[in-house]
Design a protein around this motif. Structure first.
Motif, PDB file in Angstrom:
ATOM      1  N   PRO A  32       0.809  -1.220   0.000  1.00 46.77           N
ATOM      2  CA  PRO A  32       0.000   0.000   0.000  1.00 46.77           C
ATOM      3  C   PRO A  32       0.842   1.270   0.000  1.00 46.77           C
ATOM      4  CG  PRO A  32       0.024  -0.956   2.198  1.00 46.77           C
ATOM      5  CD  PRO A  32       0.758  -1.924   1.296  1.00 46.77           C
ATOM      6  N   VAL A  33       0.383   2.265  -0.741  1.00 48.88           N
ATOM      7  CA  VAL A  33       0.975   3.601  -0.759  1.00 48.88           C
ATOM      8  C   VAL A  33      -0.145   4.573  -0.401  1.00 48.88           C
ATOM      9  CG1 VAL A  33       2.137   5.360  -2.135  1.00 48.88           C
ATOM     10  CG2 VAL A  33       2.559   2.931  -2.591  1.00 48.88           C
ATOM     11  N   PHE A  34       0.085   5.431   0.610  1.00 55.59           N
ATOM     12  CA  PHE A  34      -0.947   6.342   1.084  1.00 55.59           C
ATOM     13  C   PHE A  34      -0.623   7.780   0.699  1.00 55.59           C
ATOM     14  CE2 PHE A  34      -1.076   2.673   3.907  1.00 55.59           C
ATOM     15  CZ  PHE A  34      -2.428   2.368   3.915  1.00 55.59           C
ATOM     16  N   LEU A  35      -1.627   8.484   0.192  1.00 54.88           N
ATOM     17  CA  LEU A  35      -1.438   9.877  -0.197  1.00 54.88           C
ATOM     18  C   LEU A  35      -0.949  10.721   0.975  1.00 54.88           C
ATOM     19  CD1 LEU A  35      -1.746  12.257  -2.171  1.00 54.88           C
ATOM     20  CD2 LEU A  35      -4.144  12.410  -1.478  1.00 54.88           C
ATOM     21  N   HIS A  36      -1.457  10.448   2.183  1.00 51.38           N
ATOM     22  CA  HIS A  36      -1.067  11.274   3.324  1.00 51.38           C
ATOM     23  C   HIS A  36       0.394  11.049   3.753  1.00 51.38           C
ATOM     24  CE1 HIS A  36      -2.981   7.637   5.220  1.00 51.38           C
ATOM     25  NE2 HIS A  36      -1.879   7.695   5.943  1.00 51.38           N
ATOM     26  N   ASP A  37       1.065  10.088   3.136  1.00 48.99           N
ATOM     27  CA  ASP A  37       2.489   9.869   3.416  1.00 48.99           C
ATOM     28  C   ASP A  37       3.401  10.624   2.450  1.00 48.99           C
ATOM     29  OD1 ASP A  37       2.018   8.242   5.573  1.00 48.99           O
ATOM     30  OD2 ASP A  37       2.112   6.375   4.429  1.00 48.99           O
ATOM     31  N   ALA A  38       2.814  11.406   1.551  1.00 50.78           N
ATOM     32  CA  ALA A  38       3.629  12.161   0.588  1.00 50.78           C
ATOM     33  C   ALA A  38       4.527  13.141   1.336  1.00 50.78           C
ATOM     34  CB  ALA A  38       2.725  12.921  -0.376  1.00 50.78           C
ATOM     35  N   PRO A  39       5.813  13.203   1.000  1.00 47.08           N
ATOM     36  CA  PRO A  39       6.725  14.142   1.665  1.00 47.08           C
ATOM     37  C   PRO A  39       6.243  15.578   1.493  1.00 47.08           C
ATOM     38  CG  PRO A  39       7.949  12.551   0.352  1.00 47.08           C
ATOM     39  CD  PRO A  39       6.504  12.371   0.001  1.00 47.08           C
ATOM     40  N   LYS A  41       7.790  18.354   1.289  1.00 43.94           N
ATOM     41  CA  LYS A  41       8.590  19.259   0.465  1.00 43.94           C
ATOM     42  C   LYS A  41       8.617  18.866  -1.014  1.00 43.94           C
ATOM     43  CE  LYS A  41      11.633  20.774   4.210  1.00 43.94           C
ATOM     44  NZ  LYS A  41      13.020  20.924   4.685  1.00 43.94           N
ATOM     45  N   THR A  42       7.790  17.907  -1.391  1.00 41.61           N
ATOM     46  CA  THR A  42       7.758  17.505  -2.796  1.00 41.61           C
ATOM     47  C   THR A  42       6.574  18.144  -3.507  1.00 41.61           C
ATOM     48  OG1 THR A  42       6.407  15.550  -2.309  1.00 41.61           O
ATOM     49  CG2 THR A  42       8.793  15.268  -2.284  1.00 41.61           C
ATOM     50  N   GLU A  43       6.620  18.172  -4.838  1.00 39.63           N
ATOM     51  CA  GLU A  43       5.497  18.645  -5.632  1.00 39.63           C
ATOM     52  C   GLU A  43       4.472  17.520  -5.652  1.00 39.63           C
ATOM     53  OE1 GLU A  43       2.691  19.744  -8.013  1.00 39.63           O
ATOM     54  OE2 GLU A  43       3.919  18.188  -8.931  1.00 39.63           O
ATOM     55  N   THR A  44       3.292  17.771  -5.084  1.00 36.56           N
ATOM     56  CA  THR A  44       2.326  16.708  -4.833  1.00 36.56           C
ATOM     57  C   THR A  44       1.895  15.983  -6.104  1.00 36.56           C
ATOM     58  OG1 THR A  44       1.506  17.964  -2.939  1.00 36.56           O
ATOM     59  CG2 THR A  44       0.141  16.148  -3.719  1.00 36.56           C
ATOM     60  N   ALA A  50       4.185   9.641  -9.849  1.00 36.18           N
ATOM     61  CA  ALA A  50       5.268   8.662  -9.695  1.00 36.18           C
ATOM     62  C   ALA A  50       4.796   7.458  -8.877  1.00 36.18           C
ATOM     63  CB  ALA A  50       6.474   9.316  -9.026  1.00 36.18           C
ATOM     64  N   ALA A  51       4.011   7.719  -7.830  1.00 35.88           N
ATOM     65  CA  ALA A  51       3.502   6.621  -7.000  1.00 35.88           C
ATOM     66  C   ALA A  51       2.567   5.719  -7.797  1.00 35.88           C
ATOM     67  CB  ALA A  51       2.776   7.184  -5.776  1.00 35.88           C
ATOM     68  N   LEU A  52       1.733   6.312  -8.644  1.00 34.06           N
ATOM     69  CA  LEU A  52       0.770   5.550  -9.428  1.00 34.06           C
ATOM     70  C   LEU A  52       1.426   4.729 -10.533  1.00 34.06           C
ATOM     71  CD1 LEU A  52      -2.046   8.227  -9.788  1.00 34.06           C
ATOM     72  CD2 LEU A  52      -2.199   6.089  -8.500  1.00 34.06           C
ATOM     73  N   ALA A  53       2.646   5.095 -10.912  1.00 34.95           N
ATOM     74  CA  ALA A  53       3.317   4.406 -12.016  1.00 34.95           C
ATOM     75  C   ALA A  53       3.511   2.924 -11.733  1.00 34.95           C
ATOM     76  CB  ALA A  53       4.661   5.067 -12.308  1.00 34.95           C
ATOM     77  N   ASP A  54       3.618   2.543 -10.470  1.00 31.94           N
ATOM     78  CA  ASP A  54       3.817   1.139 -10.108  1.00 31.94           C
ATOM     79  C   ASP A  54       2.577   0.518  -9.480  1.00 31.94           C
ATOM     80  OD1 ASP A  54       6.478   1.095 -10.970  1.00 31.94           O
ATOM     81  OD2 ASP A  54       7.160   1.987  -9.104  1.00 31.94           O
ATOM     82  N   ALA A  72      -5.877  14.136  -6.145  1.00 30.93           N
ATOM     83  CA  ALA A  72      -5.238  12.865  -6.485  1.00 30.93           C
ATOM     84  C   ALA A  72      -6.057  12.107  -7.524  1.00 30.93           C
ATOM     85  CB  ALA A  72      -5.058  12.020  -5.228  1.00 30.93           C
ATOM     86  N   LEU A  73      -7.376  12.169  -7.406  1.00 28.51           N
ATOM     87  CA  LEU A  73      -8.245  11.513  -8.382  1.00 28.51           C
ATOM     88  C   LEU A  73      -8.052  12.125  -9.769  1.00 28.51           C
ATOM     89  CD1 LEU A  73     -10.502   9.562  -9.153  1.00 28.51           C
ATOM     90  CD2 LEU A  73     -12.160  11.252  -8.306  1.00 28.51           C
TER      91      LEU A  73
END
Length: 202
Positions: A32-39, A41-44, A50-54, A72-73
Motif C-alpha cells: 500500500p501507498v498512502f497519499l497522506h504519506d507524501a513528503p 517538500k515535494t510537488e504533490t 510517480a507513485a501511481l506508475a507502479d 489525487a483523483l
C-alpha cells in the motif's frame, strides 16, 4: 506491485483504519501507498504520478470531498494503467459536505462508479471485494488473448491503451490480464512517472 490509497481525513485517526487496509493488501501481495504519506517538500502532483506508475489499483475515499483526495483523483484519471475505485460513506459525507453532498456533480458523474461503505472496517472489506472482482476476470479470458498480448509486446513495449486497441477489447478487460502477466513475470512494466509500457520477457 503497489496499490494507492487516498483516504478521507476524518478516518485517518481511527484506530486500525490503516492497519485493516494493510492486512487486505497483504492478501493480494500488494504494497500500500498512502497519499497522506507524501513528503511535505515535494510537488504533490509529481509525487502522486510517480507513485501511481507502479500501481494496479488506486482507491479514493470521496467522503467529505477532501481537496487532496479530489486532486489525487484528477491526477489518476490521466493514467490508463490504474484501475480507479471510488468509495464513499454516504451518511458521513452528508454531514461533512452539507449541500455539496447532494450536488448533481456527485449524482450524475460519479454515482455509477461509487461504492458505498459504512465505517472504516467496511471500507477495507469493499476494497478487498473490488480487487478480487478486478483480478478474477483474468482467469476467465481465453489463452488466445494472453498469447496475442505476449506476441504483440515481443515486438516492442506498448502502453496499456495501445494493447487494448490492438486486442479490440476495453481497458477494463485488458488491465487485469496485463497485470496478471506482470505478476507471473511474462511481461515487465517499464515505468516513466505518468506513462508506462509493457514488454514480453519470454
Amino acid at each position: 506491485m503497489r496499490i494507492f490509497f487516498s483516504l478521507a481525513e476524518r478516518f485517518r485517526a481511527v484506530p486500525n483504519y490503516e492497519e485493516n487496509i494493510r492486512q487486505i493488501t497483504k492478501t493480494f501481495d500488494l504494497q500500500p501507498v498512502f497519499l497522506h504519506d507524501a513528503p511535505s517538500k515535494t510537488e504533490t502532483g509529481e509525487w502522486i504520478a510517480a507513485a501511481l506508475a507502479d500501481c494496479q489499483f488506486a482507491f479514493f475515499d470521496l467522503t467529505g470531498f477532501a481537496p487532496d483526495v479530489l486532486f489525487a483523483l484528477g491526477v489518476a484519471s490521466q493514467n490508463d494503467d490504474v484501475t480507479r475505485a471510488l468509495l464513499i460513506d454516504v451518511d458521513e459525507h452528508e454531514s461533512l459536505a452539507g449541500p455539496l453532498a447532494q450536488s448533481n456533480f456527485l449524482r450524475k458523474d460519479w454515482s455509477p462508479a461509487l461504492r458505498n461503505y459504512i465505517g472504516p472496517a467496511d471500507f477495507a472489506r469493499k476494497a478487498s471485494m473490488t480487487i478480487s472482482e478486478a483480478i478474477g476476470p483474468s482467469a476467465l479470458l481465453d489463452q488466445r488473448l494472453v498469447g496475442r498480448i505476449k506476441e504483440e509486446t515481443r515486438r516492442g513495449p506498448l502502453p496499456m491503451r495501445k494493447i487494448a486497441t490492438i486486442m479490440g477489447r476495453s481497458l477494463h478487460d485488458i488491465q487485469p490480464v496485463v497485470y496478471g502477466l506482470v505478476r507471473t513475470g511474462a511481461l515487465k512494466k517499464i515505468s516513466d512517472k505518468r506513462w508506462a509500457k509493457y514488454e514480453a520477457t519470454q
